[in-house]
Design a protein around this motif. Structure first.
Motif, short mmCIF file in Angstrom:
data_model
loop_
_atom_site.label_atom_id
_atom_site.label_comp_id
_atom_site.label_asym_id
_atom_site.label_seq_id
_atom_site.Cartn_x
_atom_site.Cartn_y
_atom_site.Cartn_z
N HIS A 65 2.61 1.12 8.52
CA HIS A 65 3.73 2.07 8.51
C HIS A 65 3.45 3.14 9.56
O HIS A 65 3.05 4.25 9.23
N ALA B 73 -3.57 4.84 0.75
CA ALA B 73 -4.09 4.93 2.11
C ALA B 73 -5.16 6.01 2.20
O ALA B 73 -6.00 5.98 3.08
N PHE B 74 -5.12 6.96 1.27
CA PHE B 74 -6.12 8.03 1.28
C PHE B 74 -7.41 7.63 0.57
O PHE B 74 -8.14 8.48 0.09
N ARG B 75 -7.65 6.33 0.44
CA ARG B 75 -8.92 5.88 -0.13
C ARG B 75 -9.70 5.15 0.95
O ARG B 75 -9.16 4.70 1.93
N ARG B 76 -10.99 5.04 0.67
CA ARG B 76 -11.81 4.25 1.60
C ARG B 76 -11.60 2.78 1.32
O ARG B 76 -11.12 2.40 0.26
N ASN B 77 -12.01 1.95 2.27
CA ASN B 77 -11.94 0.51 2.05
C ASN B 77 -12.88 0.12 0.92
O ASN B 77 -13.97 0.66 0.79
N THR B 78 -12.43 -0.81 0.09
CA THR B 78 -13.25 -1.22 -1.04
C THR B 78 -14.38 -2.15 -0.57
O THR B 78 -14.27 -2.76 0.50
N MET C 71 0.82 -1.21 0.00
CA MET C 71 0.00 0.00 0.00
C MET C 71 0.86 1.26 0.00
O MET C 71 1.68 1.47 0.87
N LYS D 291 -8.29 5.09 9.63
CA LYS D 291 -8.40 3.89 10.47
C LYS D 291 -7.03 3.50 11.02
O LYS D 291 -6.91 3.04 12.15
N GLN E 224 -12.67 8.48 7.39
CA GLN E 224 -13.29 7.30 6.78
C GLN E 224 -12.30 6.48 5.96
O GLN E 224 -12.58 5.35 5.59
N THR E 225 -11.17 7.08 5.64
CA THR E 225 -10.22 6.40 4.77
C THR E 225 -9.41 5.36 5.55
O THR E 225 -9.46 5.30 6.77
N ARG E 226 -8.65 4.55 4.80
CA ARG E 226 -7.76 3.58 5.43
C ARG E 226 -6.76 4.29 6.33
O ARG E 226 -6.38 3.79 7.37
N PHE E 227 -6.34 5.48 5.87
CA PHE E 227 -5.41 6.29 6.64
C PHE E 227 -6.00 6.62 8.01
O PHE E 227 -5.36 6.42 9.05
N TRP F 272 -14.15 13.16 5.72
CA TRP F 272 -13.71 12.20 4.70
C TRP F 272 -12.48 11.43 5.19
O TRP F 272 -12.41 10.22 5.11
N ARG G 193 5.23 6.75 9.34
CA ARG G 193 4.76 7.51 8.18
C ARG G 193 3.39 8.13 8.45
O ARG G 193 3.18 9.32 8.20
N TYR G 194 2.47 7.33 9.00
CA TYR G 194 1.13 7.85 9.28
C TYR G 194 1.17 8.94 10.34
O TYR G 194 0.44 9.94 10.25
N LEU H 108 1.22 5.53 0.06
CA LEU H 108 0.57 6.56 0.86
C LEU H 108 -0.71 7.04 0.17
O LEU H 108 -1.73 7.28 0.81
#
Lengths: 247, 345
Positions: B218, A114-119, A109, B200, B195-198, B192, B221-222, A111
């Motif tokens: 990581h 990571a700025f996307r929502r879970n699919t 993944m 979480k 809600q992202t993987r970031f 927004w 990084r986060y 960076l």
């Protein structure tokens, strides 16, 4: 079958305590391998060494042929070598689904991703695995409010979500209701056979480990005491002595 | 999004736009309220969502002030002459110069603060729990002391910003709308972002960082990126504050650790850590509380503030939102689903 984890001549001491001394063992790809031994015999120390939790004093640890004894915990985890904890660790303030969604593989993944929502596929997989471990009905509860045994099941599901190549399980049945243990054994075997995950398991429950493992290593006082098939281990006088305290 | 929610957000947005016309006497107060909302929300990004309680976010506020001021001034005049305390000449800014400076200065302040957060982050994110809080507090205090000894930045006297040449009422509205726009953008961004993987992943760091590492996240990084985003908004807010206050000095205004630096934490604790709306509600409640006590309990206002903190920490540890979640878990989607519901779904 070929070796996926090769531990050779690993030693680790804490101050004057030699927790691991000159241990060599191999875990075959696709197998279920057991690690047993009395309390304080160095099983968890060996696990910690393999996953990079602390540096080893000497020896080498190879994963898929690659030396990993100098890598850090997250780096090793991203290679696909994952562990669960003896004292279960989950993300307590989040619900079960969120716990699962965080556990998606972070191997490739970037960076930006990571700025996307879970699919939707990830969500579906999360729910499927929660169903697989029997936590589907409780998936919107905060993980911290689950019982210890349920947290263990959740941690197992999270590990599966991460799609590891090898999973190191530290006492997966400890604290789980005896009536649920058979179900857990089935799930572990299922994960091994259907998902193709190599399992390396520390276990105190002899019935469980003898039932599952292809090969078992026994530690005592930080040294490798015996190795063999479950039958060989069960009939090994040294193992019996170690457990009964003859050492 | 349901129609009811949409209507609610629409009404809130309308209120935001109309507020300076509805309450013309309180325009400056309302602008400050938006500032509080911004610093509370950005504090919660690391404090509430990531579990790193920073007491030094005010560093980015102060640095934003200085960077904004320096960029605005140096665009048109030599900085040393402008900040020279004994100067006799005056520097006039046309509206065009003023607004160019404001836009470029504020963006520059945000970027500078984001980059500095990213650069110094590795030093601080090795610290956990209270050590991180004290370490970052030290950063803010040290920065204030250092800046007050740099003559070209006005030393202990601080800097007087260029003054807007036009109508003062218009100036107040401009400041209000800039703060409000920044706050609305921040709220939309965070709703927004979380809600992202970031989002979480930083929650995972909060709940159990060691586990997060063991799962291959990581973590550093986060943490760096989150702090940098947070610093970006605080830095911009600082720059706008410099324009609003016209004059600022290093210790009491820019790096005001015991005022705004603590207020932002209290706002979040009051509203509820780790939620989107908690810091917003907390900032509103806190600002009202502060203005009332500062006006009617003058002399005792710090005692009242202390009492408020004690009440929050003792009785409402999870803030207003946490208390609500405890009382009404179903509002937050916490429920056990029966097997029948699954079968029919």
């Amino acid at each position: 079958m070929s070796a996926i984890i090769e531990v050779s001549h690993v030693s680790k001491s804490f101050g004057g305590v030699k927790a691991n001394e000159d241990i060599s063992l191999t875990v075959e790809k696709g197998s279920i391998t057991g690690l047993i031994g009395p309390n304080g015999s160095g099983k968890t120390t060996l696990f910690n060494s393999i996953v990079g939790y602390h540096p080893i004093d000497s020896g080498s640890i190879r994963f898929e042929g690659r030396e990993i004894s100098k890598l850090l915990v997250p780096e090793i985890a991203r290679l696909g070598l994952l562990r669960t904890f003896q004292q279960t660790r989950i993300y307590g303030k989040m619900n079960c689904v969120e716990n699962m969604l965080i556990s998606i593989p972070h191997r490739k993944m970037t960076l930006l991703e990571a700025f996307r929502r879970n699919t939707p596929e990830e969500r579906e997989r999360a729910e499927h695995l929660l169903h697989f471990v029997g936590l589907y009905e409780k998936r919107w509860l905060q993980a911290g409010s689950l019982s210890f045994g349920q947290q263990k099941l959740l941690e197992f599901a999270m590990a599966l979500m991460n799609e590891p190549t090898v999973l190191l399980l530290d006492e997966p049945t400890a604290g789980i209701n005896p009536t649920l243990i058979n179900g857990l054994i089935d799930r572990l075997k299922h994960a091994n056979r259907e998902f193709g995950i190599t399992l390396f398991i520390i276990e105190h429950n002899m019935r469980v480990i003898m039932n599952m493992a292809d090969r078992i290593y026994c530690l005592a006082h930080g040294r490798l005491l015996a190795e063999g098939t479950p039958e060989e281990i069960q009939n090994d006088q040294r193992v019996i002595d170690a457990y009964l305290g003859a050492h | 999004m349901s129609m009811r929610k949409l209507a609610l957000y629409g009404a809130l947005l309308l209120l935001t736009v109309a507020a300076p016309f509805l309450f013309p006497a309180y325009q400056t107060q309302l602008a400050t309220l938006w500032l509080m909302i911004i610093v509370a929300l950005t504090w919660d990004m690391t404090g509430g969502q990531m579990g790193y309680n920073s007491l030094g976010n005010i560093f980015f506020y102060g640095t934003g002030m200085y960077v904004g001021a320096v960029i605005t001034i140096t665009l048109y005049f030599p900085l040393a002459e402008y900040t020279d305390a004994s100067r006799s000449e005056t520097f006039t800014f046309t509206p065009e110069m003023y607004f160019t400076g404001m836009v470029l200065g504020t963006l520059g302040a945000g970027l500078f603060c984001a980059l500095s957060a990213y650069a110094i982050g590795p030093l601080f994110f090795g610290l956990r729990g209270p050590y991180f809080a004290i370490g970052t507090l030290g950063l803010a205090i040290a920065a204030g002391e250092i800046v007050s000894n740099i003559d070209i930045l006005g030393g202990g006297q601080g800097i007087s910003m260029p003054v807007y040449g036009g109508d003062f009422e218009v100036f107040k509205k401009i400041i209000y709308y800039v703060f409000a726009a920044m706050g609305v953008v921040l709220i939309v961004f965070l709703s927004w972002f979380y809600q992202t993987r970031f989002g979480k992943a930083i929650n995972a760091i909060r709940d159990d960082e060691e586990k997060a590492e063991a799962m291959g996240i990581h973590t550093l990084r986060y943490k760096l990126v989150t702090w940098a985003i947070s610093a970006f908004f605080v830095g911009m807010a600082g720059s706008i504050s410099a324009f609003q206050l016209i004059h600022f000095e290093p210790l009491e205004t820019a790096y005001q650790t015991i005022n705004l630096g603590i207020f932002m934490v209290v706002c979040v604790l009051l509203g509820g850590k780790g939620t989107l709306w908690g810091p917003v509600i907390g900032a509103i409640l806190f600002h009202v509380f502060k203005e009332v006590t500062w006006n009617y309990l003058l002399g005792w206002q710090w005692v009242a503030l202390g009492a408020l903190i004690v009440v929050i920490v003792v009785f409402f540890q999870d803030g207003l939102m946490g208390w609500l979640r405890h009382r009404k878990p179903e509002w937050f989607g916490i429920r056990v689903e029966s097997r029948e519901a699954r079968a029919s779904a």
